[in-house]
Enzyme design. Sequence first.
Site, PDB file in Angstrom:
ATOM      1  N   TYR A 143     -43.990  -9.344  21.920  1.00 29.44           N
ATOM      2  CA  TYR A 143     -43.293  -9.426  23.202  1.00 29.44           C
ATOM      3  C   TYR A 143     -42.537 -10.743  23.223  1.00 29.44           C
ATOM      4  O   TYR A 143     -43.108 -11.796  22.944  1.00 29.44           O
ATOM      5  CB  TYR A 143     -44.309  -9.374  24.351  1.00 29.44           C
ATOM      6  CG  TYR A 143     -43.690  -9.470  25.726  1.00 29.44           C
ATOM      7  CD1 TYR A 143     -42.995  -8.388  26.282  1.00 29.44           C
ATOM      8  CD2 TYR A 143     -43.795 -10.640  26.479  1.00 29.44           C
ATOM      9  CE1 TYR A 143     -42.438  -8.472  27.546  1.00 29.44           C
ATOM     10  CE2 TYR A 143     -43.240 -10.729  27.752  1.00 29.44           C
ATOM     11  CZ  TYR A 143     -42.568  -9.644  28.278  1.00 29.44           C
ATOM     12  OH  TYR A 143     -42.018  -9.727  29.532  1.00 29.44           O
ATOM     13  N   ASP A 238     -41.074 -16.978  17.528  1.00 29.67           N
ATOM     14  CA  ASP A 238     -41.342 -17.085  18.958  1.00 29.67           C
ATOM     15  C   ASP A 238     -42.691 -17.784  19.109  1.00 29.67           C
ATOM     16  O   ASP A 238     -43.745 -17.175  18.947  1.00 29.67           O
ATOM     17  CB  ASP A 238     -41.363 -15.688  19.593  1.00 29.67           C
ATOM     18  CG  ASP A 238     -41.634 -15.755  21.092  1.00 29.67           C
ATOM     19  OD1 ASP A 238     -42.160 -16.787  21.555  1.00 29.67           O
ATOM     20  OD2 ASP A 238     -41.339 -14.766  21.781  1.00 29.67           O
ATOM     21  N   LYS A 266     -44.197 -22.216  28.118  1.00 27.27           N
ATOM     22  CA  LYS A 266     -45.595 -22.456  28.488  1.00 27.27           C
ATOM     23  C   LYS A 266     -46.008 -23.934  28.389  1.00 27.27           C
ATOM     24  O   LYS A 266     -45.738 -24.695  29.302  1.00 27.27           O
ATOM     25  CB  LYS A 266     -46.524 -21.554  27.681  1.00 27.27           C
ATOM     26  CG  LYS A 266     -46.121 -20.055  27.855  1.00 27.27           C
ATOM     27  CD  LYS A 266     -47.218 -19.103  27.628  1.00 27.27           C
ATOM     28  CE  LYS A 266     -46.767 -17.660  27.576  1.00 27.27           C
ATOM     29  NZ  LYS A 266     -46.982 -16.893  28.783  1.00 27.27           N
TER      30      LYS A 266
HETATM   31  N1  HOZ Z   1     -46.211 -11.121  30.046  1.00 24.31           N
HETATM   32  C1  HOZ Z   1     -46.843 -12.297  30.500  1.00 24.31           C
HETATM   33  C2  HOZ Z   1     -47.982 -12.691  29.607  1.00 24.31           C
HETATM   34  N2  HOZ Z   1     -47.841 -12.414  28.240  1.00 24.31           N
HETATM   35  C3  HOZ Z   1     -47.295 -12.103  31.915  1.00 24.31           C
HETATM   36  C4  HOZ Z   1     -47.322 -13.346  32.664  1.00 24.31           C
HETATM   37  C5  HOZ Z   1     -47.669 -13.202  34.135  1.00 24.31           C
HETATM   38  O1  HOZ Z   1     -47.874 -12.123  34.653  1.00 24.31           O
HETATM   39  O2  HOZ Z   1     -47.713 -14.232  34.757  1.00 24.31           O
END
Ligand code: HOZ
Length: 430
Positions: A143, A238, A266
């Site tokens: 992702y 990534d 992050k």
């Molecule tokens: N896709 C995000 C984590 N891999 C979600 C983050 C969130 O919902 O804050």
Amino acid sequence: MREKSRVLFEKAKKIIPGGVNSPVRAGKSVGVDPPFITSAKGALIRDADGNEYIDYVGSWGPMILGHAHPEVVEAVIKSAERGTSYGAPTESELTMAEIIVEMVASVEKVRMVNSGTEAAMSAIRLARGYTDRDKIVKFDGCYHGHSDSLLVAAGSGPATLGIPGSPGVPEDVARHTISLPYNNIAAVEKAFDRFGPEIACVIVEPVPGNMGVIIPDQSFLEGLRRITGSYGTVLIFDEVITGFRLAQGGAQEVLGITPDLTCFGKIIGGGLPVGAYGGRAEIMDRIAPDGDVYQAGTLSGNPLAMAAGLATLNILKRENPYAELNRKSEALFMGLETAAKNAGMPATVNRMGSMGCLFFTPKTVTDFATAQTGNPDVFRQYYQEMLDQGIYLAPSPFETTFLSLAHTSKMIAETIDRAEKAFEIIAQAL
Ligand code: HOZ
């Protein structure tokens, strides 16, 4: 038990789609309304009903020091007193660039953005501009945020909700994305045999954390470096999750592979919204205003985000806490795996440094297909039992469990105890 949260969620659903600002948070796949959070300190997080949980979400990765670390809080307050945004260059963003370039060997130049999604989207545009090619390669279950080109066979939220592609992504855009099985270099070779001279970039999570955690085969990543190098294709790591989490120099330092570009997010924002992409100067120089590949942002390099991020990175540099994080994580995951197996539950742990996850499957999990063999019913029950016992996990079997420096041995032991109870209850119900 979570009545105030329930009421807030009902109200939120009326005016926020699904009641949340990011889909996985709604807890649909685990059948639990989300606790509404009011505060967090160290490794503990508290909800609107006053329940306290040991937090293993860590805001989905940024909180490697724990919540509200005093040095980070002080840096943010001091920065806010000087104004919250100028939309102009600042010394703090220069210091941020210097520290990233110093800590991550492959990065010669870096551009700040506002999220990991933006970082990956911008890196892809840059790779396409630099190579004058359209096709990109990604991997099933990885992702890279929710930009159009990357929302194909995507992990994280799309995998959790069973929508690995998305309506709204034009077919004309998606057709340029080739998604291949992770850890399968033969599939990459085949794709390059067919399309190699048309492929602008390969983007990969060097240690995936969005289909649960997957351990990369060294030969797979080495193969990516070799193949992309021979076709003039840009290799993008990534490291939004792994950057500054697995080592000061990220997964690329641990694994000894040098990408052309790297995406960050992050941890470099210390919990404030941030992203960045950087790499070889020759490629980065194609970005506007020196180059012709356009990318911009009003809040890019925001002083509050720089202050929180710099405070965090300076602590990581000073304390180099990676061995300690690794020890904590080893204790936690060994304990969880043993607890599950003692209760007769098929379980597989994948872990690297302070990121890991528990798959409820007897199989070895090496890619998205094997990650999907995890039993979703067992995960749902595990999530519910753990939450009720004060353990806050990501509400999806395809997300990562994060350790922070604030997790104590006592908290880890308590977590394992509570997991033992949870597994006993689940085993009885099976
Ligand atoms: N896709 C995000 C984590 N891999 C979600 C983050 C969130 O919902 O804050």
